[in-house]
Design an enzyme around this catalytic site. Sequence first.
Site, PDB file in Angstrom:
ATOM      1  N   GLU A   1      -6.978 -10.232   9.765  1.00 21.55           N
ATOM      2  CA  GLU A   1      -6.668  -9.651  11.074  1.00 21.55           C
ATOM      3  C   GLU A   1      -5.174  -9.395  11.275  1.00 21.55           C
ATOM      4  OE1 GLU A   1      -9.026  -8.638  12.986  1.00 21.55           O
ATOM      5  OE2 GLU A   1     -10.710  -9.582  11.949  1.00 21.55           O
ATOM      6  N   LEU A   2      -4.452  -9.163  10.178  1.00 16.24           N
ATOM      7  CA  LEU A   2      -2.995  -8.938  10.187  1.00 16.24           C
ATOM      8  C   LEU A   2      -2.231 -10.101  10.824  1.00 16.24           C
ATOM      9  CD1 LEU A   2      -2.426  -5.121  10.942  1.00 16.24           C
ATOM     10  CD2 LEU A   2      -2.617  -6.278   8.754  1.00 16.24           C
TER      11      LEU A   2
END
Length: 525
Positions: free
Chosen positions: A146-147
Site C-alpha cells: 500500500e506504498l
Amino acid sequence: MRSICFYFQVHQPFRLRTYRFFDIGENHYYYNDFENSHILRRIAQRSYLPMNDLLLKLMKKHGKAFKVTFSITGTALEQFQAYAPEVIESFQRLAATGNVEFLAETYAHSLASVKSKTEFRKQVELHSKKIEELFGQKPTVFRNTELIYSDEIGEMVYDLGYNTMLTEGARHILGWKSPNYMYCNARNPKLKVLLKNYRLSDDIAFRFSHHGWPEWPLTADKFVGWLNDVDAKEEVVNLFMDYETFGEHQWKETGIFDFMSALPGKVLKDSPYKFATPSELGSTMQPVSAIHVQHPISWADEERDLTAWIGNEMQDEAIDNLYQLEEKVAKCSDPEIQKDWHNLQNSDHFYYMCTKWFSDGDVHKYFNPYNSPYEAFINYMNVLSDFIIRVNQNCGAEGGEYHKLIEKTEELGKEIESVARNTFKKTAAKVKAVFEDEKGKTYTFDEIKDMSNESLKKLVKEVDIENWVYALKDAGEEFTEKIVPNFTKKAAKEYDKLKEEIKIRKTDIEASRKSISEKISKLFS
C-alpha cells in the site's frame, strides 16, 4: 528530457471462508476456494489478460520508447498459478520484451514493515526469489504494501540492498513541494524516493468514468495537455495505480482501454516526455531534497496513513495476536503452517475490520466479503484461534500444556466477542458524539478542507457559481481541488468563464466566504 513512470500494483488476497467457533480445533482449512477462484478468473478476463495484450501491442508498436512497471504480490502469483496460469504466461511475454520492470515488495502484501523487521526481511527475500524464478528479473527497486513509507522503513529498505523506493506524494508531507522530483530518505540519503502524483494518477484510476467530473470524458489529448502544463522545471510524473483500474474498476465500456491505447503515442508525439522505469530514474536522477516522514504514510483513503488497517480495537487485537506467534512459527517446518502464516498476514483482513464510517466507506466495501467489520473480526479471530492451536502443537505443546492451550483458546473466544461488542459500542458512541457536537456548531470556510465528498456535493448545490468564484480566489489548490471536481460540466464552464470576466475585490472574497460558512452551518448543524 522529462519522464513518465507508469507503475501498476497487482494483488489478490486469500479470502477466508466462513469459519465458526465450533470449527476451531476440528477443521484446519481456512480459505474460500470458490470465491478466490471466481474473483480471480473474473478479473483475469476483464482486466489482466486484455490489458497485458494491449501493453504487448503498444511495446511492439513503440519499441523501447514505451515502458511500464509492475509489482505483483506473492499471494496473487500463487493464485495465478492455481486458477489462471495463462495470466503468468502473459506477464512472462511482457517481461521478455525488456520494457517491463518488476519491483520487490512483501510476499504476503503484509504490514510486516510496521510490526516486525525480521518478518519483513524474510518476506522481501521470498518475494524477490519468486519474481526472479518466474520472470527472470532480480528486483532492484522496492515498493511496500500500500506504498507504506516512513523514514525508518526507508532505512530498512536500503539495508536490504535497494537504492530506490516508491511511495505516496502525500500532501501533508510535501506541503508546498511538488511530487514531480526525485527525493531521498531523511535518515539515509542514499535511498532515492519516487513520489506518486496522486492528482494525475487518480484522474485515471478513480475519476475516469465519473460523468459528474467536470473533465469527463478524459481523452489522451486532454491528458497530454495536462502533462504539458506541468512546470517545465519538474522532472518526472509518477502515475501509480492498481492494475485492476483497467477493466475492473473502470469497465471496458468506459473507454479505458481505448484511452490507454492512444496515450503512449500522444505522449511520444506531442510532449517532451519519455517513458522510464523506476530503476532507470534511480540511476539517472539526483534528489532535490530529503523527504521527512516521521509517521508512516500510505496511498489509502483521504488520510494517507495506516488507519485503514491499524487503529481500532479489533484491528489491534487481531494483528497483535497474530504477530505474537512469529517466534514459534519461525521454528515450524510444516509447509502448511508457513503458508497459513503468510496468508493470515494479508493486509486485506485488517482492512475489512476498518470502522471508518465517513468519506471512504464505499472504498472499504469493494471486494469485501463481510457485511460488517465486526463480522470480519470474529471470523478472522476464529481462524486465528485454530492457527494458534496448530502452531503450539507443531512446536511441541504436550500434556498439561496442551490442555492449558485449549483453555486459553476458549478464553480467547470470549475475548473476541467482548472486543467486537466494545468496538461496536465505541463506534456507535463516536458517531453519536460527532452528531451531537455538530448541533449548533458555527463553521468557517476552512472546514471545506476536511469535508467528505458527499458533504461537498450537498454544499456545492447550495452555493451559486459566482459566489464560488469569489470565495475560491487566492484560496489555494487544497480548496479548489476539493470544490471544483464536484461542479457539473455546465457549472464548471460557467466557473471558468466568470473567473476571467469578474473583477474581484477583497470585500467580495470575504463576503462570499462568510456566506458559504453560514451555508455550511445551516446544512450540517
